[in-house]
Design an enzyme around this catalytic site. Structure first.
Site, PDB file in Angstrom:
ATOM      1  CB  SER A  91      -7.861   7.270  10.044  1.00  0.00           C
ATOM      2  OG  SER A  91      -9.221   7.758  10.508  1.00  0.00           O
ATOM      3  CG  ASP A 151      -2.056  -0.947   1.353  1.00  0.00           C
ATOM      4  OD1 ASP A 151      -2.240  -1.480  -0.152  1.00  0.00           O
ATOM      5  OD2 ASP A 151      -2.660  -1.197   2.187  1.00  0.00           O
ATOM      6  N   GLY A 152       2.011   1.151   0.683  1.00  0.00           N
ATOM      7  CA  GLY A 152       3.019   2.313   0.486  1.00  0.00           C
ATOM      8  C   GLY A 152       3.435   2.650  -0.770  1.00  0.00           C
TER       9      GLY A 152
END
Length: 293
Positions: free
Chosen positions: A192, A73-74
């Site tokens: 989050s 994902d990075g």
């Protein structure tokens, strides 16, 4: 068909999947361009033809049909700094761990091309956030946007910071915490979420403010409209705090005012029929998993 390939994982075991991808692209006579450092990694380790290359500043434009991110994902987050506002659709092949944004397993890399050619996909436009300040932050001069989140957090201290927060010019509160996350719908499943924030579908027209370990015990994540202008001012025992845009971090002097708002462009992500957001939610986050069922 014109395809760009990017990766930041320089591990030999990844090469076999990259070669499979290139083989599949050759079958459909695709014009391939590879990020310059990733291309060097390829030619240094296997016998390969020389492909066209691109960098963060040149070689990409709106004529490309597909941008394939090879990593976790990075890597997808970093890929947005290459694509910028060109409108090139991005898809991720997961060679990392969770792979929430990079949904395709590396063992199924050929399907990325096969399903794209068949048209078994939709394009989902994902909003970004951008940050501006009342003075210069060199690290963010050319790329002041983020796909996942903008985060302010403490630096060089174990003490909490105070994040004074205004929405559209109106005072909201002062978070007494380790920091504050301003996340997009895409970022709602990242940092989050780890801090107790809600999951939002990618097309939601919202942002979420999620405090990091707040000592105001009644401070909860707050979902706001994505046309809100957020103004932050940090104070604390140290002279500086950290501001991060996805994985890019800068040290910022306390008292400097930050303005965060929706960016003026969106990033296009390809959602394959076989790898929908809801399916990914169930498979990667074990949504609703219950051993009793």
């Amino acid at each position: 068909m014109k395809v760009a390939i990017y990766g930041q994982t320089y591990q030999v075991e990844v090469l076999q999947y990259l070669i499979e991808l290139l083989d599949e692209l050759h079958k459909v006579s695709a014009q391939v361009s590879i990020e310059k450092r990733f291309h060097k990694f390829l030619v240094d380790n296997v016998k390969s033809e020389n492909y066209q290359t691109f960098t963060e500043t040149e070689g990409l434009d709106s004529s490309f049909d597909l941008f394939i991110s090879f990593g976790g994902d990075g890597t997808i987050l970093r890929a947005t700094t290459y694509v910028k506002d060109t409108g090139i659709p991005i898809v991720g092949v997961n060679t990392g761990r969770l792979g929430f944004l990079s949904t395709f397993k590396k063992e199924e890399v050929r399907k990325v091309v096969e399903e794209f050619v068949k048209g078994d996909y939709t394009i989902v436009e994902r909003s970004l956030v951008e940050v501006s300040t009342d003075s210069n932050i060199p690290e963010f001069n050319t790329m002041n946007f983020a796909l996942n989140e903008v985060t302010v957090s403490r630096k060089d201290t174990t003490s909490m910071i105070t994040v004074e927060t205004f929405l559209n010019g109106e005072y909201l509160t002062s978070y007494w915490a380790d920091g504050l996350i301003v996340a997009t719908p895409t970022g709602s499943t990242g940092y989050s979420l780890s801090c107790g924030g809600p999951v939002m579908v990618p097309t939601a027209k919202s942002l979420v403010l999620t405090p990091i370990a707040p000592h105001n015990l009644n401070a909860r994540p707050l979902v706001i409209s994505d046309d809100t202008v957020i103004r932050l001012r940090v104070s604390g025992r140290e002279e500086h705090h950290l501001v991060s845009l996805d994985s890019r971090i800068a040290s910022v002097a306390n008292g400097k005012e930050l303005q965060i708002r929706k960016a003026p462009f969106k990033v296009k992500m390809i959602e394959y029929t076989s790898e929908s957001f809801l399916k990914t939610l169930r498979n990667k986050l074990l949504w609703g998993e219950d051993k009793r069922n």
